[in-house]
Enzyme design. Structure first.
Site, PDB file in Angstrom:
ATOM      1  N   GLY A 151       0.116   4.406  -0.261  1.00 31.65           N
ATOM      2  CA  GLY A 151      -0.597   5.646   0.022  1.00 31.65           C
ATOM      3  C   GLY A 151       0.245   6.501   0.951  1.00 31.65           C
ATOM      4  O   GLY A 151       1.448   6.265   1.129  1.00 31.65           O
TER       5      GLY A 151
ATOM      6  N   LYS B 189     -11.564   5.566  17.393  1.00 36.20           N
ATOM      7  CA  LYS B 189     -11.265   7.009  17.480  1.00 36.20           C
ATOM      8  C   LYS B 189     -11.610   7.719  16.177  1.00 36.20           C
ATOM      9  O   LYS B 189     -11.881   8.917  16.166  1.00 36.20           O
ATOM     10  CB  LYS B 189      -9.825   7.246  17.918  1.00 36.20           C
ATOM     11  CG  LYS B 189      -8.735   6.866  16.916  1.00 36.20           C
ATOM     12  CD  LYS B 189      -8.442   7.910  15.888  1.00 36.20           C
ATOM     13  CE  LYS B 189      -7.623   7.328  14.752  1.00 36.20           C
ATOM     14  NZ  LYS B 189      -7.422   8.284  13.643  1.00 36.20           N
TER      15      LYS B 189
ATOM     16  N   SER C 243      -0.284   9.541  14.781  1.00 40.13           N
ATOM     17  CA  SER C 243       0.808   9.910  13.865  1.00 40.13           C
ATOM     18  C   SER C 243       0.222  10.253  12.510  1.00 40.13           C
ATOM     19  O   SER C 243      -0.399   9.409  11.878  1.00 40.13           O
ATOM     20  CB  SER C 243       1.773   8.743  13.680  1.00 40.13           C
ATOM     21  OG  SER C 243       1.089   7.650  13.100  1.00 40.13           O
TER      22      SER C 243
ATOM     23  N   ASN D 271     -10.645  12.283   8.859  1.00 41.66           N
ATOM     24  CA  ASN D 271     -11.932  11.993   9.513  1.00 41.66           C
ATOM     25  C   ASN D 271     -12.525  13.269  10.102  1.00 41.66           C
ATOM     26  O   ASN D 271     -13.716  13.530   9.973  1.00 41.66           O
ATOM     27  CB  ASN D 271     -11.742  10.928  10.594  1.00 41.66           C
ATOM     28  CG  ASN D 271     -11.519   9.556  10.002  1.00 41.66           C
ATOM     29  OD1 ASN D 271     -12.460   8.894   9.581  1.00 41.66           O
ATOM     30  ND2 ASN D 271     -10.258   9.128   9.931  1.00 41.66           N
TER      31      ASN D 271
ATOM     32  N   GLY E  95       0.851  -1.197   0.000  1.00 49.21           N
ATOM     33  CA  GLY E  95       0.000   0.000   0.000  1.00 49.21           C
ATOM     34  C   GLY E  95       0.879   1.235   0.000  1.00 49.21           C
ATOM     35  O   GLY E  95       1.489   1.561   1.023  1.00 49.21           O
TER      36      GLY E  95
HETATM   37  N1  LIG Z   1      -2.428   8.966   6.547  1.00 53.70           N
HETATM   38  C1  LIG Z   1      -2.200   8.893   7.866  1.00 53.70           C
HETATM   39  O1  LIG Z   1      -1.787   9.900   8.493  1.00 53.70           O
HETATM   40  C2  LIG Z   1      -2.393   7.611   8.601  1.00 53.70           C
HETATM   41  C3  LIG Z   1      -3.098   6.558   8.041  1.00 53.70           C
HETATM   42  N2  LIG Z   1      -3.288   5.412   8.769  1.00 53.70           N
HETATM   43  C4  LIG Z   1      -4.087   4.315   8.231  1.00 53.70           C
HETATM   44  O2  LIG Z   1      -3.434   3.749   7.106  1.00 53.70           O
HETATM   45  C5  LIG Z   1      -4.402   3.206   6.217  1.00 53.70           C
HETATM   46  C6  LIG Z   1      -4.087   3.709   4.823  1.00 53.70           C
HETATM   47  O3  LIG Z   1      -4.255   5.121   4.853  1.00 53.70           O
HETATM   48  P1  LIG Z   1      -3.469   6.114   3.900  1.00 53.70           P
HETATM   49  O4  LIG Z   1      -2.195   5.545   3.427  1.00 53.70           O
HETATM   50  O5  LIG Z   1      -3.428   7.407   4.581  1.00 53.70           O
HETATM   51  O6  LIG Z   1      -4.512   6.187   2.679  1.00 53.70           O
HETATM   52  P2  LIG Z   1      -4.281   6.753   1.241  1.00 53.70           P
HETATM   53  O7  LIG Z   1      -5.622   7.111   0.728  1.00 53.70           O
HETATM   54  O8  LIG Z   1      -3.219   7.783   1.214  1.00 53.70           O
HETATM   55  O9  LIG Z   1      -3.714   5.492   0.419  1.00 53.70           O
HETATM   56  C7  LIG Z   1      -4.399   4.280   0.339  1.00 53.70           C
HETATM   57  C8  LIG Z   1      -3.522   3.312  -0.441  1.00 53.70           C
HETATM   58  O10 LIG Z   1      -4.180   2.040  -0.502  1.00 53.70           O
HETATM   59  C9  LIG Z   1      -4.286   1.662  -1.864  1.00 53.70           C
HETATM   60  N3  LIG Z   1      -5.496   0.887  -2.077  1.00 53.70           N
HETATM   61  C10 LIG Z   1      -6.772   1.341  -2.040  1.00 53.70           C
HETATM   62  N4  LIG Z   1      -7.617   0.330  -2.288  1.00 53.70           N
HETATM   63  C11 LIG Z   1      -6.854  -0.764  -2.492  1.00 53.70           C
HETATM   64  C12 LIG Z   1      -7.140  -2.103  -2.825  1.00 53.70           C
HETATM   65  N5  LIG Z   1      -8.407  -2.516  -2.994  1.00 53.70           N
HETATM   66  N6  LIG Z   1      -6.117  -2.972  -2.971  1.00 53.70           N
HETATM   67  C13 LIG Z   1      -4.860  -2.542  -2.808  1.00 53.70           C
HETATM   68  N7  LIG Z   1      -4.508  -1.292  -2.517  1.00 53.70           N
HETATM   69  C14 LIG Z   1      -5.502  -0.407  -2.354  1.00 53.70           C
HETATM   70  C15 LIG Z   1      -4.311   2.967  -2.638  1.00 53.70           C
HETATM   71  O11 LIG Z   1      -3.945   2.723  -3.973  1.00 53.70           O
HETATM   72  P3  LIG Z   1      -4.325   3.761  -5.148  1.00 53.70           P
HETATM   73  O12 LIG Z   1      -3.390   4.917  -4.993  1.00 53.70           O
HETATM   74  O13 LIG Z   1      -4.071   2.955  -6.380  1.00 53.70           O
HETATM   75  O14 LIG Z   1      -5.756   4.136  -4.964  1.00 53.70           O
HETATM   76  C16 LIG Z   1      -3.262   3.747  -1.856  1.00 53.70           C
HETATM   77  O15 LIG Z   1      -1.971   3.365  -2.220  1.00 53.70           O
HETATM   78  C17 LIG Z   1      -5.781   3.660   6.739  1.00 53.70           C
HETATM   79  O16 LIG Z   1      -6.395   2.602   7.403  1.00 53.70           O
HETATM   80  C18 LIG Z   1      -5.445   4.773   7.713  1.00 53.70           C
HETATM   81  O17 LIG Z   1      -6.385   4.847   8.783  1.00 53.70           O
HETATM   82  C19 LIG Z   1      -2.765   5.252   9.998  1.00 53.70           C
HETATM   83  C20 LIG Z   1      -2.045   6.264  10.587  1.00 53.70           C
HETATM   84  C21 LIG Z   1      -1.819   7.523   9.934  1.00 53.70           C
HETATM   85  O1  LIG Z   2      -4.969   7.952  12.142  1.00 50.24           O
HETATM   86  C1  LIG Z   2      -4.447   8.999  11.855  1.00 50.24           C
HETATM   87  C2  LIG Z   2      -3.489   9.666  12.736  1.00 50.24           C
HETATM   88  O2  LIG Z   2      -3.126   8.887  13.820  1.00 50.24           O
HETATM   89  C3  LIG Z   2      -4.799   9.670  10.595  1.00 50.24           C
HETATM   90  O3  LIG Z   2      -6.054  10.177  10.736  1.00 50.24           O
HETATM   91  P1  LIG Z   2      -6.998  10.437   9.495  1.00 50.24           P
HETATM   92  O4  LIG Z   2      -7.175   9.118   8.789  1.00 50.24           O
HETATM   93  O5  LIG Z   2      -8.245  10.974  10.072  1.00 50.24           O
HETATM   94  O6  LIG Z   2      -6.294  11.429   8.612  1.00 50.24           O
END
Ligand SMILES: NC(=O)C1=CN([C@@H]2O[C@H](COP(=O)(O)OP(=O)(O)OC[C@H]3O[C@@H](n4cnc5c(N)ncnc54)[C@H](OP(=O)(O)O)[C@@H]3O)[C@@H](O)[C@H]2O)C=CC1
Ligand SMILES: O=C(CO)COP(=O)(O)O
Length: 321
Positions: free
Chosen positions: A10, A186, A133, A251, A8
């Site tokens: 993202g 949360k 974070s 969120n 992933g």
């Molecule tokens: N961002 C943050 O600050 C934080 C995030 N998290 C958690 O991390 C998780 C990911 O969040 P985040 O990285 O921010 O999200 P993003 O939206 O930035 O990225 C999501 C990623 O997942 C990929 N993805 C989506 N759907 C699928 C699928 N069906 N199969 C495979 N890959 C997929 C996306 O690919 P594509 O680009 O191709 O759509 C992208 O690379 C969440 O659960 C979030 O709560 C936890 C702590 C902090």
């Molecule tokens: O979980 C997070 C920070 O700890 C990120 O929060 P959001 O998904 O709401 O941006």
């Protein structure tokens, strides 16, 4: 040095890749789209983390096979995509240490990440990385502290060592249920806090909401076998404070848009929306009192206006705290 896999690419997966690679650990970062992966590998940048440059030890790929060479794989796909991803990748990922970074409850099954890992990859060691974070903070090398939860204390200590960096400090826990539920619940409260602020209800109302929301988080998590102390730690209270008070939280921003009646980009990952529906259904079925969660689920689904939800919450019978 052992190569770490991250599934992933993202914001969060990339931020973890940056901090681990900056600490000298080789990382394989998997993205599902080959064009995106190739562009990121060449440019060393991603639109999800503007201004951040990928360190040399990060290899970006859309092939799953390279993850087979990683004994430890962080799962940073969104919660509602986790089960589908793991079913497709189980041949490559089983028998590894799989650390879920996603925060939520699966709508289809009502399960959290550790149960989904156990079902799809039964020979894997399941762990959870969670806590307060923002991806951008981790990627910039700002100080952050998270919880690493694993039922097996020996494996948990190994993972804590392997995934801590000079700026990312990991605390260990064996309470995987408490850690994953704190992170999931949360997000619901962050949406509620956003609604409160967006609707102009004020900071005092937000403080009341966070406190009663925290009581609700503890009630639900403890009914599922979590330790109350875990909820009071980074993965529960810590992350509740962060996301209920910062506009960096998606969120919170989503809730604020609902509160103002404004448009919100549907492509932004908002884990709390699906999780509110999943948790509200479980709470109703099990008779767990979750008035804030029920209200958030109803407002999101358009079953109730914000004014009606506030009136219902304020007119509940008076009780002891
Ligand atoms: N961002 C943050 O600050 C934080 C995030 N998290 C958690 O991390 C998780 C990911 O969040 P985040 O990285 O921010 O999200 P993003 O939206 O930035 O990225 C999501 C990623 O997942 C990929 N993805 C989506 N759907 C699928 C699928 N069906 N199969 C495979 N890959 C997929 C996306 O690919 P594509 O680009 O191709 O759509 C992208 O690379 C969440 O659960 C979030 O709560 C936890 C702590 C902090
Ligand atoms: O979980 C997070 C920070 O700890 C990120 O929060 P959001 O998904 O709401 O941006």
């Amino acid at each position: 040095m052992t190569r770490i896999g991250i599934a992933g690419a993202g914001a969060f997966g990339t931020a973890l890749a940056v901090t681990l690679a900056s600490a000298g650990r080789p990382v394989t970062l998997w993205a599902r789209d080959p064009v995106f992966a190739d562009r990121m590998m060449q440019s060393r940048e991603t639109p999800r983390l503007p201004g951040i440059v990928l360190p040399d030890p990060v290899t970006v790929t859309a092939e799953l096979d390279p993850l087979a060479g990683c004994e430890t794989v962080l799962l940073s796909v969104p919660m509602q995509a986790l089960a589908g991803f793991l079913k497709g990748a189980a041949m490559v990922l089983d028998a590894r240490a799989l650390i879920a970074c996603c925060k939520g409850v699966d709508m289809a099954t009502g399960r959290g990440p550790s149960a989904i890992i156990a079902e799809t990859c039964p020979r894997a060691t399941a762990a959870i990385l969670t806590g307060p974070s923002f991806a951008a903070d981790i990627a910039r090398g700002l100080p952050t502290a998270l919880t690493l939860a694993c039922r097996d204390p020996r494996r948990g200590a190994e993972l804590q060592e392997r995934l801590s960096t000079p700026t990312l400090r990991l605390y260990r826990s064996t309470d995987i249920t408490g850690a994953e539920l704190g992170g999931a619940l949360k997000n619901i409260m962050a949406i509620a806090a956003g609604i409160v602020i967006g609707a102009g209800l004020g900071d005092s109302a937000r403080a009341a909401l966070m406190t009663r929301g925290f009581a609700e988080m503890q009630r639900f998590a403890c009914a599922h076998g979590a330790e109350p102390e875990t909820l009071a730690g980074l993965s529960g209270f810590g992350d509740l404070v962060l996301t209920c008070t910062s506009a960096q939280s998606r969120n919170f921003r989503y809730g604020a848009a609902l509160g103002k009646g404004a448009w919100f980009d549907p492509d932004v990952t908002v884990e709390g929306a699906a999780t509110a529906r999943a948790v509200a259904a479980i709470a109703q079925a099990r008779g767990i009192e979750m008035p804030v969660t029920q209200s958030v689920a109803q407002v999101i689904d358009g079953q109730r206006s914000i004014a009606e939800a506030v009136k219902t919450l304020l007119s509940r019978p008076l009780k002891e705290e």
